[in-house]
Scaffold this motif. Structure first.
Motif, PDB file in Angstrom:
ATOM      1  N   ASP A  94       0.872  -1.170   0.000  1.00  0.00           N
ATOM      2  CA  ASP A  94       0.000   0.000   0.000  1.00  0.00           C
ATOM      3  C   ASP A  94       0.908   1.219   0.000  1.00  0.00           C
ATOM      4  O   ASP A  94       1.530   1.544   1.012  1.00  0.00           O
ATOM      5  N   ILE A  95       1.011   1.893  -1.136  1.00  0.00           N
ATOM      6  CA  ILE A  95       1.965   2.987  -1.289  1.00  0.00           C
ATOM      7  C   ILE A  95       1.706   4.116  -0.293  1.00  0.00           C
ATOM      8  O   ILE A  95       2.647   4.707   0.234  1.00  0.00           O
ATOM      9  N   ASP A  96       0.452   4.417  -0.008  1.00  0.00           N
ATOM     10  CA  ASP A  96       0.144   5.482   0.949  1.00  0.00           C
ATOM     11  C   ASP A  96       0.636   5.124   2.348  1.00  0.00           C
ATOM     12  O   ASP A  96       1.204   5.956   3.055  1.00  0.00           O
ATOM     13  N   LYS A  97       0.417   3.886   2.751  1.00  0.00           N
ATOM     14  CA  LYS A  97       0.867   3.442   4.062  1.00  0.00           C
ATOM     15  C   LYS A  97       2.388   3.432   4.138  1.00  0.00           C
ATOM     16  O   LYS A  97       2.972   3.843   5.149  1.00  0.00           O
ATOM     17  N   GLU A  98       3.038   2.985   3.083  1.00  0.00           N
ATOM     18  CA  GLU A  98       4.501   2.945   3.063  1.00  0.00           C
ATOM     19  C   GLU A  98       5.091   4.355   3.134  1.00  0.00           C
ATOM     20  O   GLU A  98       6.080   4.582   3.824  1.00  0.00           O
ATOM     21  N   MET A  99       4.483   5.306   2.449  1.00  0.00           N
ATOM     22  CA  MET A  99       4.972   6.683   2.500  1.00  0.00           C
ATOM     23  C   MET A  99       4.786   7.272   3.902  1.00  0.00           C
ATOM     24  O   MET A  99       5.642   8.012   4.386  1.00  0.00           O
ATOM     25  N   ALA A 100       3.677   6.922   4.560  1.00  0.00           N
ATOM     26  CA  ALA A 100       3.456   7.375   5.936  1.00  0.00           C
ATOM     27  C   ALA A 100       4.488   6.749   6.882  1.00  0.00           C
ATOM     28  O   ALA A 100       5.028   7.426   7.769  1.00  0.00           O
ATOM     29  N   LEU A 101       4.781   5.471   6.686  1.00  0.00           N
ATOM     30  CA  LEU A 101       5.797   4.801   7.500  1.00  0.00           C
ATOM     31  C   LEU A 101       7.178   5.403   7.260  1.00  0.00           C
ATOM     32  O   LEU A 101       7.979   5.548   8.189  1.00  0.00           O
ATOM     33  N   LEU A 102       7.440   5.787   6.022  1.00  0.00           N
ATOM     34  CA  LEU A 102       8.709   6.419   5.691  1.00  0.00           C
ATOM     35  C   LEU A 102       8.863   7.756   6.414  1.00  0.00           C
ATOM     36  O   LEU A 102       9.916   8.056   6.983  1.00  0.00           O
ATOM     37  N   ALA A 103       7.794   8.549   6.423  1.00  0.00           N
ATOM     38  CA  ALA A 103       7.816   9.837   7.127  1.00  0.00           C
ATOM     39  C   ALA A 103       7.977   9.620   8.636  1.00  0.00           C
ATOM     40  O   ALA A 103       8.746  10.333   9.299  1.00  0.00           O
ATOM     41  N   GLU A 104       7.271   8.653   9.182  1.00  0.00           N
ATOM     42  CA  GLU A 104       7.372   8.338  10.612  1.00  0.00           C
ATOM     43  C   GLU A 104       8.793   7.929  10.977  1.00  0.00           C
ATOM     44  O   GLU A 104       9.345   8.365  11.991  1.00  0.00           O
ATOM     45  N   ASN A 105       9.402   7.094  10.130  1.00  0.00           N
ATOM     46  CA  ASN A 105      10.760   6.643  10.379  1.00  0.00           C
ATOM     47  C   ASN A 105      11.752   7.806  10.299  1.00  0.00           C
ATOM     48  O   ASN A 105      12.707   7.868  11.069  1.00  0.00           O
ATOM     49  N   GLN A 106      11.516   8.737   9.401  1.00  0.00           N
ATOM     50  CA  GLN A 106      12.392   9.905   9.282  1.00  0.00           C
ATOM     51  C   GLN A 106      12.332  10.761  10.547  1.00  0.00           C
ATOM     52  O   GLN A 106      13.352  11.242  11.035  1.00  0.00           O
ATOM     53  N   ILE A 107      11.139  10.942  11.077  1.00  0.00           N
ATOM     54  CA  ILE A 107      10.975  11.711  12.321  1.00  0.00           C
ATOM     55  C   ILE A 107      11.694  11.006  13.471  1.00  0.00           C
ATOM     56  O   ILE A 107      12.384  11.633  14.279  1.00  0.00           O
ATOM     57  N   TYR A 108      11.552   9.700  13.540  1.00  0.00           N
ATOM     58  CA  TYR A 108      12.225   8.899  14.568  1.00  0.00           C
ATOM     59  C   TYR A 108      13.739   9.045  14.448  1.00  0.00           C
ATOM     60  O   TYR A 108      14.442   9.284  15.433  1.00  0.00           O
ATOM     61  N   TYR A 109      14.253   8.928  13.220  1.00  0.00           N
ATOM     62  CA  TYR A 109      15.686   9.054  12.969  1.00  0.00           C
ATOM     63  C   TYR A 109      16.195  10.430  13.395  1.00  0.00           C
ATOM     64  O   TYR A 109      17.242  10.540  14.048  1.00  0.00           O
TER      65      TYR A 109
END
Length: 131
Positions: A94-109
């Motif tokens: 699910d591209i939308d979910k993956e993009m949201a996870l990518l943004a979340e991971n960036q904030i965490y990083y």
């Protein structure tokens, strides 16, 4: 003698986790149109268990005590997502979910890098003598 505290080692582990998750999410996004590709993710719980086990040592005070073994523990860092719907081509990304996870991971990083930077700045202040 230990030069750094356990906090810095924990922050290093957090950066390793974030880097691995970035790689997995990027791989999912790259395979969004690949037929029969199954999305993957990294479990923080599994990653935490691996890190704890790698640092855990048993103190055997007698030869009659059992050896401390982690062989039956979690050994995988990645897992395939099975709780998602499949597209017409068998792909479950699910591209939308993956993009949201990518943004979340960036904030965490970013949060972890800010924290480790603060730790090193504190060490630098101590080395300079508080100036």
């Amino acid at each position: 003698m230990k030069l750094f505290s356990n906090t810095i080692r924990s922050l290093e582990n957090a950066l390793d986790y974030s880097a691995l998750r970035q790689k997995v999410i990027s791989n999912n996004i790259a395979n969004v149109d690949t037929p029969n590709y199954k999305a993957k993710d990294v479990s923080f719980k599994n990653q935490l268990a691996i890190e704890i086990e790698s640092q855990m040592r048993a103190n055997r005070t007698s030869d009659k005590h059992f050896e401390f073994s982690t062989s039956n523990r979690v050994s995988r860092q990645q897992f395939t997502k099975t709780d998602t719907a499949y597209n017409h081509n068998g792909n479950n990304v699910d591209i939308d979910k993956e993009m949201a996870l990518l943004a979340e991971n960036q904030i965490y990083y970013n949060a972890v890098t800010e924290r480790i930077s603060g730790k090193f700045n504190s060490l630098k202040t101590v080395i300079k003598g508080g100036n």
